[in-house]
Write an enzyme that holds these catalytic residues in place. Structure first.
Site, PDB file in Angstrom:
ATOM      1  N   GLU A 199       0.650  -1.255   0.146  1.00 30.83           N
ATOM      2  CA  GLU A 199       0.050  -0.141  -0.021  1.00 30.83           C
ATOM      3  C   GLU A 199       0.853   1.233   0.022  1.00 30.83           C
ATOM      4  O   GLU A 199       0.482   2.251  -0.614  1.00 30.83           O
ATOM      5  CB  GLU A 199      -0.943   0.045   1.252  1.00 30.83           C
ATOM      6  CG  GLU A 199      -0.476   0.062   2.454  1.00 30.83           C
ATOM      7  CD  GLU A 199      -1.700   0.146   3.648  1.00 30.83           C
ATOM      8  OE1 GLU A 199      -2.381   1.206   3.656  1.00 30.83           O
ATOM      9  OE2 GLU A 199      -1.873  -0.648   4.352  1.00 30.83           O
ATOM     10  N   SER A 253      -8.309   4.956   8.488  1.00 31.38           N
ATOM     11  CA  SER A 253      -8.689   4.680   9.675  1.00 31.38           C
ATOM     12  C   SER A 253      -7.909   4.755  10.626  1.00 31.38           C
ATOM     13  O   SER A 253      -8.150   5.434  11.769  1.00 31.38           O
ATOM     14  CB  SER A 253      -9.118   2.990   9.482  1.00 31.38           C
ATOM     15  OG  SER A 253      -9.943   2.802   8.471  1.00 31.38           O
ATOM     16  N   SER A 256      -0.654   6.614   8.820  1.00 27.77           N
ATOM     17  CA  SER A 256       0.594   6.434   8.475  1.00 27.77           C
ATOM     18  C   SER A 256       1.486   7.664   8.112  1.00 27.77           C
ATOM     19  O   SER A 256       0.881   8.273   7.249  1.00 27.77           O
ATOM     20  CB  SER A 256       0.944   5.370   7.207  1.00 27.77           C
ATOM     21  OG  SER A 256       0.813   4.052   7.821  1.00 27.77           O
ATOM     22  N   ARG A 268       8.619   4.179   6.053  1.00 24.10           N
ATOM     23  CA  ARG A 268       7.560   4.503   7.123  1.00 24.10           C
ATOM     24  C   ARG A 268       8.193   5.090   8.166  1.00 24.10           C
ATOM     25  O   ARG A 268       8.836   4.394   9.193  1.00 24.10           O
ATOM     26  CB  ARG A 268       6.711   3.326   7.263  1.00 24.10           C
ATOM     27  CG  ARG A 268       5.252   3.707   8.062  1.00 24.10           C
ATOM     28  CD  ARG A 268       4.625   2.316   8.414  1.00 24.10           C
ATOM     29  NE  ARG A 268       3.249   2.588   9.092  1.00 24.10           N
ATOM     30  CZ  ARG A 268       3.007   2.484  10.388  1.00 24.10           C
ATOM     31  NH1 ARG A 268       4.297   2.454  11.149  1.00 24.10           N
ATOM     32  NH2 ARG A 268       1.900   2.540  10.824  1.00 24.10           N
TER      33      ARG A 268
END
Lengths: 431, 775
Positions: A199, A253, A256, A268
């Site tokens: 993703e 939701s 990141s 990340r």
């Protein structure tokens, strides 16, 4: 092969070179989209056209040494914790010959998706985001942006099964956690094989692509000037030409936070579980609402200072010693420790306080990451920001205020769709 | 940040009765001056400075120039009154404020006091009441600076102040060794909001950040979600709940872990995410748990981000959200571990609740320069840390209706590290942590309880002429017995439980009931007796060959060390057979090879060049010091090594004190030309250790000792006796050569070390890169 729409190997060979993520020819977006409001009945969207297993195998042999364009339909999908995001490329350069050869299945999918703005009771096409006259892989067409709740995925799969979507033998590129979680369901329920994609890769690919391609119309990237000033607040376009290094904050939701140093160098940094899901979840529990739009609507009407304890509630004004302004929130929901105050607040106040709490928290974590990573540009994306100007302005203000003007909060028009776009790009140009 | 006191836990019960006799709570009030008060959301903390008058044993040399009569004691012992400074801190529920103020008013004698320093959110609210009741002017101090001042004070003065919390470990608390330099550190105060403060020095601190998501958010939002009003109840709900039914986990989105990012399936992806997508009802417990995780994780994450940005690794947590609550300590610890991958540990403070009051007090007491002194926690007067698992501890007092006390004694001198510690930050004095070693804990607690009768008898016998000795001794027995019982159930009450802390607690309790030196007469008698043999011993040593003499010296040192009233096995023998002599002791000793035997290395070293200067931590009076240590010291002096004799500042068991040693040294010098010359030439120096313990903490020594050690370029440290070389410092790593020797006079301990009673430990160590090694 002929069943697979426009695909032919010879043709693919000639188209490949210019098929790379080419900039959209600055065509004129059609004013007043005639398709809005137009609709065909859902049930007929996917006619029962059969596809033979042998044809499917033939399709897989299409991997020739030369790069080739995949057959239509072109989808990119991002299955998140709360929402499924779907982008669909509608070719507009179909020749009469092609049209004749186009299988019914494909045609009806195209018609169904492009002539509706709502699908079932929860699926929605964000018409205002549609990108027109886009050239992708040598084909020109429109890019559509569709979303529906992840919990309705079974219904979506059922429909895919009913309409024999699998007969089209398209590769379904999907990202987001759901690509993993529901992979078996796609196979079992709809006979579809997913190509699962990371993703974060998709997100960044999507952001960079859309920003590069959406050069006409409203600027993809923008920022707020005087965000908290009701009179002088203006939205200004921002050119993301040389965007690196960049902090990319994806608020779905959960949240990141990525540090992006180049097209394919990113990490990340961290994440937080206090995201859009928390806002909606708490609002549902506190106010009994059930949708994001409802929650936002309530928040827009409420007053959070009745719920939150401000610095001035404790110190009577600014806490000068530490440079804390009186209006700053000292304790989110702090006033709710008192029974009397709990009884005097409205649902709208609670919704507002929840929104402010979550937004400010994302702001401060982001700011700390920016400092730690030494990055000054922050791009906020994700569906939490959809129709959520309040949060965007708050983020814009918080970034600037607490960093004393060092940090700039940037936003993108296509907020939550970048993962899905990235998945589509992966279909067209496997990396 | 201030608490919302209306919703506080103190409000619902306006019980005015005090459950303990107030004179046992507000002790020494008659001498009290300088008050400070910290009124929080539910608890009030009162601080005052007082003086304690207690008896001390003094020794005074007779004039020996006059004719010496055989049988005359060597020196005179007198008990004198001494006044020392003590800080009192008392914590009680806000509901008792009025009763407490009344009590203080009635007992306050000192009229010089005009002001009371006040801090905390409730200081405004109770200002009038305080001013009316006490007729003192309330002087408000900034909360944050009080907090920091208090934090610095406890970190500097209480060795086991900070701890790491481990929920599932044998002992919930892992006490940290205080780093000699406490700065810089990060203090995360979680009140209704969160303040993140970077403290760089005593006077320099900065609020570098904060968050509005704090204890107030947990309480306020929790009250809305669960209709539960009290903070404690919310925590209880949370501890029973399952957050996974409310939170959206990574596996709820991915079906498993997000492997490529290393995010496990159980990780929370979206707090309360499930309540956004499902319509079902959630239990109060589950919501409270989810909320607790959300807030703890968020605070932990911010703390880590700030710690990283400012490159800080020491992060202390405090505030009402933390205050002794195992649930929040656990979730915060978890969060910090997660976000820093274990690089930063979440630290908590034993006296966290007192920081504001201590700080406010210090602000008012600046003219007394409290920061120029070293202070020590008085184990007799302090309540200690309460157990946090009530079901585990029947002794636990219920949270409400109780008073908690902290008392700190001003020490006569500033205490510093021994400059010869190899790494002061990793030095741990104690050999066995009884908090972690349950078997050893059981044994030692039993052992100290067994020995209590003897100590009581000794105490009574030491004061035949003083009033109420029997009654006071009985009170001492009760107090110490109660401490032992408390420690049995909550070993972590005063930091890590160790043999040293058990011994020190006993000394504190003895002092509390005016038994400053129960062994003074015994020591006097033994010193007297031993002195008579000194010359004989020296003469017999001189007849030996060099090799023989070295061995005899070491053996004498060890045999002398058998004379120890602190060890029960020995005190039994000594008490039943006073003729137990030096020679007899030598026979009791284990034959070589000893349990730990570095004798050959030591002899090899002695054949090399002499040491520049030896620092000798001495142990017992009598035969030990006179017939064991002095001949050994004499030999060192003859080799050309300077000697510094370090002895206790205050009495502990039969250990020789500095004032006793001065008299003894004079007497020996009068008999022995070597000693006399050494004193004259300043090659033999006596210093006090700064301690009044039978054990030895090398990180808390008299500053003057440290100066001497440095000036003389000390290159050998000798530590003698069970208390100083076995119970403590057995593993202490020094930057110079060291000799640790002791006779194990306890069969349990001997067995544990793999030997028998009267086993010998002779540990000679050379640090890496020591010049001694490159001979």
């Amino acid at each position: 092969m002929e069943l697979n729409g426009y695909h032919s190997e010879d043709e693919g060979g000639t188209e490949t070179d210019d098929g790379e993520t080419r900039l959209r020819t600055p065509g004129k977006g059609r004013a007043g989209d005639p398709r809005i409001g137009g609709g065909t009945e859902e049930a007929a969207a996917f006619p029962r056209e059969q596809g033979e297993p042998s044809e499917r195998r033939a399709r897989h042999t299409a991997d020739s040494p030369r790069k080739s364009r995949p057959p239509f339909p072109w989808f990119g999908m991002d299955i998140g914790g709360t929402l499924v995001k779907l982008v669909y490329f509608e070719p507009k350069d179909i020749t009469a010959e092609e049209e004749q050869e186009e299988v019914e299945n494909l045609k009806s999918i195209r018609k169904y998706l492009t002539s509706n703005v709502a699908y079932g009771s929860t699926g929605i096409r964000d018409v205002h985001l549609e990108l027109k006259d886009l050239t992708l892989c040598g084909r020109t067409g429109n890019l559509h942006f569709i979303r529906f709740p992840t919990q309705d995925l079974p219904a979506f799969l059922q429909m895919g099964r009913d309409k024999h979507f699998s007969s089209l033998h398209t590769t379904l590129c999907a990202t987001g956690g759901g690509a993993y979680k529901f992979e078996a369901d796609f196979r079992m329920m709809a006979d579809l094989q997913l190509l699962k994609l990371d993703e974060l890769d998709c997100l960044i690919r999507g952001v960079l692509y859309i920003d590069s391609v959406n050069s006409s119309g409203p600027s993809e990237c923008y920022y707020f000037e005087n965000p908290m000033d009701p009179v002088h607040c203006i939205v200004k376009p921002y050119k993301l030409e040389n965007p690196y290094p960049l902090l990319l904050v994806n608020i779905g939701s959960g949240v990141s936070i990525l540090a992006v140093y180049s097209k394919d160098n990113f990490k990340r940094v961290t994440g937080t579980s206090l995201g859009g899901g928390t806002f909606l979840g708490l609002c549902c529990l506190l106010t009994g609402c059930s949708t994001f739009e409802e929650a936002l609507e309530m928040a827009s009407l409420g007053e959070s200072t009745r719920v939150d304890k401000l610095v001035r509630d404790i110190y009577g004004g600014d806490y000068e010693r530490f440079g804390l302004p009186g209006w700053a929130v000292a304790s989110s929901f702090g006033n709710m420790m008192c029974k009397e105050k709990r009884e005097s607040v409205s649902k709208e106040d609670l919704a507002r306080a929840t929104l402010i709490t979550i937004t400010n928290n994302i702001g401060s974590i982001t700011r700390m990451c920016a400092l730690n990573e030494n990055i000054e540009r922050v791009v906020f994306v994700g569906n939490f920001l959809r129709v959520n100007t309040l949060s965007m302005k708050l983020l814009a203000y918080a970034m600037e205020y607490w960093s004393k003007g060092q940090l700039k909060a940037l936003f993108l028009q296509h907020e939550g769709y970048f993962g899905a776009v990235g998945a589509l790009l992966e279909l067209l140009n496997p990396s | 940040m201030a608490d919302c006191s209306q919703a506080g836990s103190g409000r619902h019960s306006m019980d005015k009765s005090i459950t303990l006799p107030p004179d046992e709570i507000f002790r020494n009030l008659e001498n009290a001056k300088r008050f400070a008060i910290d009124i929080g959301g539910s608890l009030t903390k009162l601080a005052y400075y007082s003086t304690v008058q207690h008896k001390v044993a003094k020794v005074r040399s007779f004039d020996h120039t006059a004719k010496e009569v055989d049988g005359d004691p060597l020196y005179e012992i007198s008990v004198q009154e001494e006044i020392t400074a003590r800080l009192h801190f008392i914590k009680f529920e806000n509901a008792y404020i009025e009763t407490c103020l009344d009590f203080i008013k009635d007992h306050l004698v000192n009229t010089e006091t005009k002001v009371i320093k006040a801090t905390g959110g409730g200081a405004y609210k109770f200002k009038e009441l305080i001013e009316k009741k006490l007729r003192l002017k309330v002087d408000k101090e900034d909360e944050m600076s009080c907090l920091i001042k208090g934090c610095n004070f406890v970190l500097k003065n209480i060795p086991h102040e900070a701890f790491v919390y481990a929920k599932h470990a044998d002992s919930e608390f892992r006490f940290q060794n205080t780093h000699p330099d406490i700065f810089p550190y990060l203090l995360i105060n979680i009140g209704s909001g969160v303040s993140i403060v970077k403290v760089e020095s005593e006077d320099k601190f900065e609020r570098i950040g904060g968050s509005s998501i704090g204890g107030g958010t947990f309480w306020g939002l929790g009250a809305l979600l669960t209709k539960t009003k009290r903070f404690d109840e919310l925590l209880q709900l949370a501890s029973r709940g399952q957050h996974t039914s409310v939170d959206m986990l990574v596996k709820d989105i991915y079906g498993g872990a997000y492997g490529s990012l290393g995010l496990t399936g159980d990780l929370i992806a979206s707090s309360f995410g499930k309540s956004a997508t499902t319509d079902k009802e959630f239990s109060k417990e589950d919501m409270a748990k989810s909320l607790l995780h959300m807030i703890s994780n968020d605070i932990g994450q911010l703390a880590c981000l700030y710690a990283r940005l400012h490159s800080l690794t020491r992060v202390y947590f405090g505030g009402f959200f933390i205050r002794g609550h195992p649930v929040t300590m656990h979730t915060i610890t978890y969060s910090i571990n997660f976000f820093t991958k274990g690089e930063v540990q979440a630290l908590f403070l034993r006296h966290e609740g007192y920081l504001g009051a201590i700080g406010a007090f210090l602000k008012g007491a600046e003219e007394d320069n409290p920061n120029q002194y070293s202070w020590g926690e008085n184990y007799a007067g302090s309540s200690g840390l309460m157990s946090v698992s009530p079901d585990l501890n029947p002794m636990q007092r219920v949270r409400s209706g109780t008073f908690d006390m902290l008392e700190m004694d001003r020490l006569e001198r500033q205490l510093v590290n021994l400059p010869l510690l190899q790494d002061p930050s990793s030095y741990i004095p104690d050999t066995v942590d009884l908090t972690e070693d349950a078997l050893a804990r059981q044994y030692w607690l039993y052992c100290f309880e067994e020995a209590l009768d003897g100590v009581v008898n000794r105490a009574v016998a030491s004061q035949p002429d003083l009033p109420q000795a029997v009654e006071r001794a009985e009170k001492f027995r009760q107090k110490y017995l109660h401490k032992l019982q408390t420690l049995r159930h909550q070993p972590f009450a005063y930091g890590s439980l160790t043999v040293r802390s058990l011994l020190d607690t006993r000394e504190h309790c003895l002092n509390e009931f005016n038994f400053p030196d129960p062994y003074s007469k015994i020591k006097q008698k033994e010193n007297d007796l031993a002195l008579r043999y000194f010359q004989k011993v020296v003469r017999s040593l001189e007849k030996l060959t060099w090799e023989q003499r070295q061995f005899a010296l070491v053996k004498g040192l060890l045999a002398g060390n058998v004379f120890d009233w602190g060890a029960k096995a020995v005190s039994d023998v000594l008490e039943s057979n006073p003729e137990f002599g030096f020679e007899e002791a030598k026979h009791q000793l284990q034959e070589r090879p000893w349990l730990v035997d570095c004798y050959d290395q030591w002899i090899a070293r002695l054949k090399g060049p002499p040491h520049k200067c030896a620092l000798f931590f001495v142990d017992n009076s009598g035969i030990d010091i006179i017939l064991g240590v002095f001949p050994f010291v004499r030999e060192l002096l003859c080799r050309g090594t300077e000697v510094v004799l370090a002895s206790n500042s205050g009495p502990a068991l039969n250990d020789v004190t500095n004032s006793e040693l001065q008299i003894l040294t004079e007497r020996i010098a009068a008999m022995d030309s070597v000693i006399q010359a050494a004193i004259k030439e300043d090659r033999l120096t006596l210093v006090q250790s700064g301690s009044s313990s039978p054990c030895l903490d090398l990180s808390r020594l008299d500053k003057a000792l440290a100066v001497v050690v440095r000036e003389r370029h000390t290159d050998l440290v000798v530590i003698e006796g069970m208390g100083r070389a076995i119970h403590t410092n057995y593993y202490a790593a020094l930057s110079c050569e060291s000799l640790k020797l002791a006779v194990i006079k306890n069969s349990w301990l001997a067995e544990r070390l793999g030997g028998k009673i009267f086993s010998v430990v002779f540990k000679y160590e050379i640090p890496p890169q020591s010049p001694g090694l490159r001979r």
